[in-house]
Each structure stands twice: as structure tokens, then as C-alpha cells.
Scaffold this active site. Sequence first.
Site, PDB file in Angstrom:
ATOM      1  N   ARG A  85       0.884  -1.175   0.000  1.00  0.00           N
ATOM      2  CA  ARG A  85       0.000   0.000   0.000  1.00  0.00           C
ATOM      3  C   ARG A  85       0.912   1.212   0.000  1.00  0.00           C
ATOM      4  NH1 ARG A  85      -5.258   1.310   3.644  1.00  0.00           N
ATOM      5  NH2 ARG A  85      -6.058  -0.146   2.111  1.00  0.00           N
ATOM      6  N   HIS A 127      -7.580   0.762  -6.135  1.00  0.00           N
ATOM      7  CA  HIS A 127      -7.738  -0.106  -4.948  1.00  0.00           C
ATOM      8  C   HIS A 127      -8.393  -1.421  -5.415  1.00  0.00           C
ATOM      9  CE1 HIS A 127      -7.871  -1.383  -0.943  1.00  0.00           C
ATOM     10  NE2 HIS A 127      -8.707  -0.523  -0.395  1.00  0.00           N
ATOM     11  N   GLN A 147     -10.064  -4.042  -2.920  1.00  0.00           N
ATOM     12  CA  GLN A 147     -11.355  -3.589  -2.400  1.00  0.00           C
ATOM     13  C   GLN A 147     -12.476  -3.910  -3.390  1.00  0.00           C
ATOM     14  OE1 GLN A 147     -12.202  -1.849   0.616  1.00  0.00           O
ATOM     15  NE2 GLN A 147     -14.223  -2.413  -0.132  1.00  0.00           N
ATOM     16  N   ASP A 199     -17.489   6.753  -0.756  1.00  0.00           N
ATOM     17  CA  ASP A 199     -16.187   6.619  -0.094  1.00  0.00           C
ATOM     18  C   ASP A 199     -15.874   7.981   0.531  1.00  0.00           C
ATOM     19  OD1 ASP A 199     -13.634   5.834   0.713  1.00  0.00           O
ATOM     20  OD2 ASP A 199     -12.743   6.003  -1.288  1.00  0.00           O
ATOM     21  N   CYS A 243     -16.559   1.513   1.290  1.00  0.00           N
ATOM     22  CA  CYS A 243     -15.398   0.640   1.506  1.00  0.00           C
ATOM     23  C   CYS A 243     -14.852   0.735   2.919  1.00  0.00           C
ATOM     24  CB  CYS A 243     -14.317   0.962   0.485  1.00  0.00           C
ATOM     25  SG  CYS A 243     -13.757   2.667   0.585  1.00  0.00           S
ATOM     26  N   ARG A 282     -13.526  -8.966   2.330  1.00  0.00           N
ATOM     27  CA  ARG A 282     -12.128  -8.698   1.950  1.00  0.00           C
ATOM     28  C   ARG A 282     -11.291  -9.961   2.170  1.00  0.00           C
ATOM     29  NH1 ARG A 282     -10.270  -3.444   1.898  1.00  0.00           N
ATOM     30  NH2 ARG A 282      -8.495  -4.474   0.917  1.00  0.00           N
TER      31      ARG A 282
END
Length: 311
Positions: free
Chosen positions: A107, A134, A137, A230, A269, A297
Site C-alpha cells: 500500500r 484499490h 477492495q 467513499d 469501503c 475482503r
Amino acid sequence: MQKVKKTKKDFLTLRDYSKEEIIYLLELAEDVKKNGYKYSKILKDKNLALLFDKPSTRTRISFEAGINQLGGNCLVLDSKTMQIGRGETYSDTAKIFNSYLDGVIIRTFKQETVETIADNCDIPVINALTDSYHPCQILSDMFTLYEEKLLFKENMKFAYIGDSNNVLNSLLIGFTKLGIDITAGCPEKYSPDKKLLEYLKSESEKSGNKITVINNPELAAKDADVIYTDVWVSMGDEENTQKIYDLKPYQINMSLISNAKTGAKIMHCLPAHRELEITSEVLDSKNSIVWMQAKNRLYAQKALLTFLYSN
Ligand code: CP
Ligand code: NVA
């Protein structure tokens, strides 16, 4: 489940994955969730590292737990205490990863960083979020909609409402690959990147989906089956406080969702900034599937690791 042969070493963006590969990953996630015991040795004797330059709760914990559940070992690295922090290049560091590890999950800020690392090692590299994308996700989000029997529902209206960011970029790519229509409701000044839209235009011609970008939150939400949002200010973008004012009309609240279909599902998310991009009333409502998204996830990423390590 029709087994699909792996042709890529990495998972850096959904751009690199085909419709068949994505569908296979969703089916695999379903099996991993149902029959976890079957996958307990997939990563036996393998060491995977997590290198996180930005905070994380879900991604980091679900990868750590998932790697352990697949029989592997997980190392958590921190750039600040590595020589990267003193200027060693990512390409040199990648060669070192290659010597000791079987995979790296990263990340970070720039998408080029994950690409540079992937180009300089033979082990799988997974993008756990960059400023641009992402993909982990979105794999979980598509799996959640698949479980809810909404993903391939005819005329399903999926509306993302809020800031154009890494999550929207990956949603646009994933949905386009699968040929599913997607609406983005964003203010003009925070509309999706033009270069990305150009690329998506050519992909949409192949997959047959329609991308609609509207600068009106009520119209975006109108008759939606699913509303997704988001944060307004992403990690690394904290100085851009103006967004909080500009995006106010795009808040997901009871009034906005009254434009959607009755019972429309709500997605986020997470982490959520309650009373900014979404009200608690909506986030905690019975139509919110955010906790399922978060839970999934684990299964989506275990499916991804199974795909990357067992072909
Ligand atoms: N959704 C998500 O990636 O959460 P974290 O930042 O907690 O990992
Ligand atoms: N767009 C958000 C996603 C967090 C999971 C960010 O990049 O901060």
C-alpha cells in the site's frame, strides 16, 4: 467453476485482468468462504511481506489473517525502518524481496511504485491501494454484490456518489470489464480522470457497458439498486479541505437515497467519516451492506492468493 489459467504474476490493477479471470476469482471467493479447509495449505512454506506506507485496518488485517489461514507466513514491513526510508531505490529493494520472499503486498502513494517493484522481481506483487487504484477492495465489492445476486441482475443500476478517487477508478474498471453499467455522481471539478475515461471508452466498446458521469447527486441516485460512497478526502490528500465543502450536496443521507429504489443497498469501503460523506442513519440502516463488504475482503483476497499461487 470453470478453472482459468493464470497468465499474470501480479495484481496491480484490474486493467490487467479479463472478464473470465474476474468471474473466476468471484467464484473462487465463494468456494473459499464456504470450504475454507480446502485451501489451508496453498501458501505452505511461503513467506509474504506486507509493506504499508499508509494506514490500514481492513486490508492489513485481512491479508495477515488470510495468509495465515492459507498456511503461509506473513512479515509486516515499514518503509521508515527500511533503507527505502534513506533513499534505497524501489527497484533495488525489489531485487532483495526476490531473494527472500514469495510475494509482496504493497500500500503506497504512486502506482508507479508498485509497478517498479513488480518489474524488478519474479514474485507476485499485489496492490493493496495506491493513489490511483484499490483493486483488492473492488474484488471484494463485486463478490459482495455477486453474493447478493445483484451483480449480474438485469438493468441493475449501480451509482457511486462522491469524490472521484482510487476506489471509483477501480470500480469503473471492474464494472467495465464485466460489462456492467455504472453511474458516477461527482461534482464537475472532481470528475473521473480524462485519461482513464478514454481507456474505459475503448474497453466499454468491447464489453458493452455504459458509463454515466453526472454532476447531480439526485439524478445519480435516481432509481438506483445500489448506492456506493467513499471518503471525500483520501489518504495523502488531507490538505485538500475544500473538498469537504464542495462535496456537501453529495452526502449519502435519507433524503438523497429516497431517490433510489425502495430497499436500495448501501455500500462504503470504509473507514467512514460519519456525518460527512454518509450519515450514521444510512450507514447503520438495514439496507447497508458495508460490514459484509469488509468481511468479504478476507475471502476475496484468499481467492486472489489461491489464484496467484496454485496455477
Ligand atoms: N477499505 C480499506 O481498504 O480499509 P483500510 O484502509 O482499513 O485497509
Ligand atoms: N479513497 C480512500 C480509500 C480508503 C480505503 C483513500 O485512499 O484514503
